[in-house]
Motif scaffolding. Structure first.
Motif, mmCIF file in Angstrom:
data_model
loop_
_atom_site.group_PDB
_atom_site.id
_atom_site.type_symbol
_atom_site.label_atom_id
_atom_site.label_comp_id
_atom_site.label_asym_id
_atom_site.label_seq_id
_atom_site.Cartn_x
_atom_site.Cartn_y
_atom_site.Cartn_z
ATOM 1 N N GLN A 210 48.010 52.591 29.608
ATOM 2 C CA GLN A 210 46.970 51.743 29.629
ATOM 3 C C GLN A 210 46.939 50.974 30.810
ATOM 4 O O GLN A 210 47.645 50.021 30.588
ATOM 5 C CB GLN A 210 46.310 50.687 28.422
ATOM 6 C CG GLN A 210 44.641 50.429 28.252
ATOM 7 C CD GLN A 210 44.395 49.493 26.978
ATOM 8 O OE1 GLN A 210 44.093 50.516 26.232
ATOM 9 N NE2 GLN A 210 44.217 48.261 27.398
ATOM 10 N N GLN A 211 46.301 50.947 31.671
ATOM 11 C CA GLN A 211 46.389 49.786 32.921
ATOM 12 C C GLN A 211 45.273 48.936 32.655
ATOM 13 O O GLN A 211 43.988 49.546 32.845
ATOM 14 C CB GLN A 211 46.390 50.811 34.343
ATOM 15 C CG GLN A 211 47.361 51.845 34.795
ATOM 16 C CD GLN A 211 47.582 52.272 35.052
ATOM 17 O OE1 GLN A 211 47.269 51.682 36.447
ATOM 18 N NE2 GLN A 211 46.946 54.029 35.415
ATOM 19 N N ASP A 212 45.291 47.708 32.105
ATOM 20 C CA ASP A 212 44.886 46.469 32.119
ATOM 21 C C ASP A 212 44.125 46.175 33.549
ATOM 22 O O ASP A 212 45.138 45.834 34.103
ATOM 23 C CB ASP A 212 44.888 45.412 30.958
ATOM 24 C CG ASP A 212 45.352 46.347 29.722
ATOM 25 O OD1 ASP A 212 44.470 46.763 29.143
ATOM 26 O OD2 ASP A 212 45.886 46.097 29.382
ATOM 27 N N PHE B 67 44.641 46.193 40.142
ATOM 28 C CA PHE B 67 44.391 45.825 39.277
ATOM 29 C C PHE B 67 42.481 45.220 39.548
ATOM 30 O O PHE B 67 42.054 44.118 38.452
ATOM 31 C CB PHE B 67 44.830 45.512 38.096
ATOM 32 C CG PHE B 67 45.754 46.488 38.267
ATOM 33 C CD1 PHE B 67 45.657 47.642 38.156
ATOM 34 C CD2 PHE B 67 46.964 46.336 37.814
ATOM 35 C CE1 PHE B 67 46.620 48.694 37.952
ATOM 36 C CE2 PHE B 67 48.422 47.239 37.339
ATOM 37 C CZ PHE B 67 48.050 49.106 37.040
ATOM 38 N N SER C 205 37.324 51.822 29.403
ATOM 39 C CA SER C 205 36.863 51.605 29.430
ATOM 40 C C SER C 205 36.037 50.295 29.671
ATOM 41 O O SER C 205 36.563 49.724 30.708
ATOM 42 C CB SER C 205 38.231 50.158 28.232
ATOM 43 O OG SER C 205 36.837 49.336 27.494
ATOM 44 N N THR D 119 43.076 54.893 32.249
ATOM 45 C CA THR D 119 44.042 55.281 30.917
ATOM 46 C C THR D 119 43.861 56.729 31.330
ATOM 47 O O THR D 119 43.020 57.533 31.095
ATOM 48 C CB THR D 119 44.398 54.946 29.708
ATOM 49 O OG1 THR D 119 44.295 54.161 28.960
ATOM 50 C CG2 THR D 119 45.427 56.225 28.960
ATOM 51 N N GLN E 113 37.580 47.070 32.287
ATOM 52 C CA GLN E 113 38.650 46.557 31.184
ATOM 53 C C GLN E 113 39.859 47.493 31.626
ATOM 54 O O GLN E 113 40.501 46.720 31.129
ATOM 55 C CB GLN E 113 37.943 46.521 29.928
ATOM 56 C CG GLN E 113 37.210 44.924 29.096
ATOM 57 C CD GLN E 113 35.767 44.950 30.057
ATOM 58 O OE1 GLN E 113 35.643 46.465 29.449
ATOM 59 N NE2 GLN E 113 35.698 44.321 30.641
ATOM 60 N N SER E 114 39.914 48.311 31.376
ATOM 61 C CA SER E 114 40.831 49.301 31.598
ATOM 62 C C SER E 114 41.274 51.022 32.059
ATOM 63 O O SER E 114 39.673 51.719 31.917
ATOM 64 C CB SER E 114 41.673 49.131 29.994
ATOM 65 O OG SER E 114 40.655 50.476 28.948
#
Length: 289
Positions: free
Chosen positions: A121-123, A58, A158, A216, A213-214
């Motif tokens: 959601q993967q930040d 990430f 995002s 999903t 940023q993320s």
């Protein structure tokens, strides 16, 4: 400074010796994937060396080209000078690759090990920032499969755009795949491979990306992939086997793409046939003044 005419180009290359010729010899691209899909030649064997998209899960991980890491662009220009792509040539002996389109990109940053099975959601971690194109102008997002995936899914990303506005949204019907090195061809309306782009669609009015940023996913797709920020620089097509295709940027395209210091250059490609591992040779000439 930019080249504005052939006389300036000749003076730098011939008189001042400010030219560097780089050669590539990729002995294989990503394994067989469907026709009209995009593949990432940076994950092919040969020279330049294989790109495994390593890094902390990430976390934004900048790319810097050096030696055999990416196409070798030669020495850094002196203060006040800029480097540019002068000539590009590709040739392949593959019988299954043609016709194909290749896009030369500067790979700027990537986010590794995004989980294709996780629907939460993967930040993403943006502690590291862009090493080049720091305003994000012209940078595009692409997803590259790093371990096999099994299904398609709608993907929502995002991001922060080129103007520094966060919370921008890319929603696409992402066409995943089981072949490592395949790009997640993406469209805002369909998962049909032949109607898809290698880049994720940006929200209306945006022309680039500073950071992501993320991510999903609507459903589990399996495997892992990386999200990559790239700057497309030039494009060339191969229409038949063995025959090389080349062009000069100033004479035939009217502009010479700037090659930033630290650029990590490689190729993405789309073939009209079911692609297999390919042998690809090429030459890239860079000049500066």
């Amino acid at each position: 400074m930019p080249f504005r005419n052939v006389a300036a180009l000749a003076a730098s290359a011939d008189d001042d010796g400010k030219i560097h010729c780089a050669f590539i010899h990729k002995t294989g691209g990503p394994a067989s994937f469907s026709a009209n899909r995009w593949g990432d030649m940076s994950m092919g064997a040969g020279t330049p060396k294989y790109n495994a998209y390593v890094g902390t899960q990430f976390a934004a991980t900048p790319f810097t080209g050096s030696g055999n890491d990416g196409i070798n662009v030669g020495p850094a220009p002196q203060a006040g000078e800029t480097k540019h792509l002068h000539r590009m040539m590709l040739q392949s002996t593959s019988t299954t690759l043609h016709p194909a389109t290749f896009v030369l990109c500067d790979y700027v940053m990537h986010y590794p090990l995004i989980d294709g099975d996780d629907t939460a959601q993967q930040d993403l971690d943006n502690t590291q920032t862009l090493p080049r194109y720091t305003d994000g102008a012209g940078l595009q997002m692409m997803g590259v499969i790093t371990t096999p995936m099994a299904a398609n899914a709608v993907m929502t990303v995002s991001y922060t755009n080129q103007a520094g506005v966060s919370g921008r949204t890319s929603t696409s019907a992402a066409l995943f795949g089981s072949v490592v090195g395949t790009i997640l061809s993406s469209s805002d309306s369909t998962t049909a491979g032949n109607s898809a782009s290698p880049f994720l669609p940006l929200q209306g009015g945006d022309s680039g990306v500073r950071s992501i940023q993320s991510v999903t996913l609507s459903s589990g797709a399996g495997g892992f992939f990386a999200l990559v920020l790239v700057r497309p620089l030039a494009q060339v097509s191969l229409r038949e086997g063995v025959t090389a295709n080349e062009f000069e940027t100033l004479r035939q395209r009217g502009q010479m793409p700037e090659i930033k210091t630290g650029a990590y250059l490689n190729l993405i490609y789309c073939t009209a046939q079911a692609g297999t591992a390919v042998t690809l040779r090429g030459q890239f000439d860079f000049v500066w003044r």
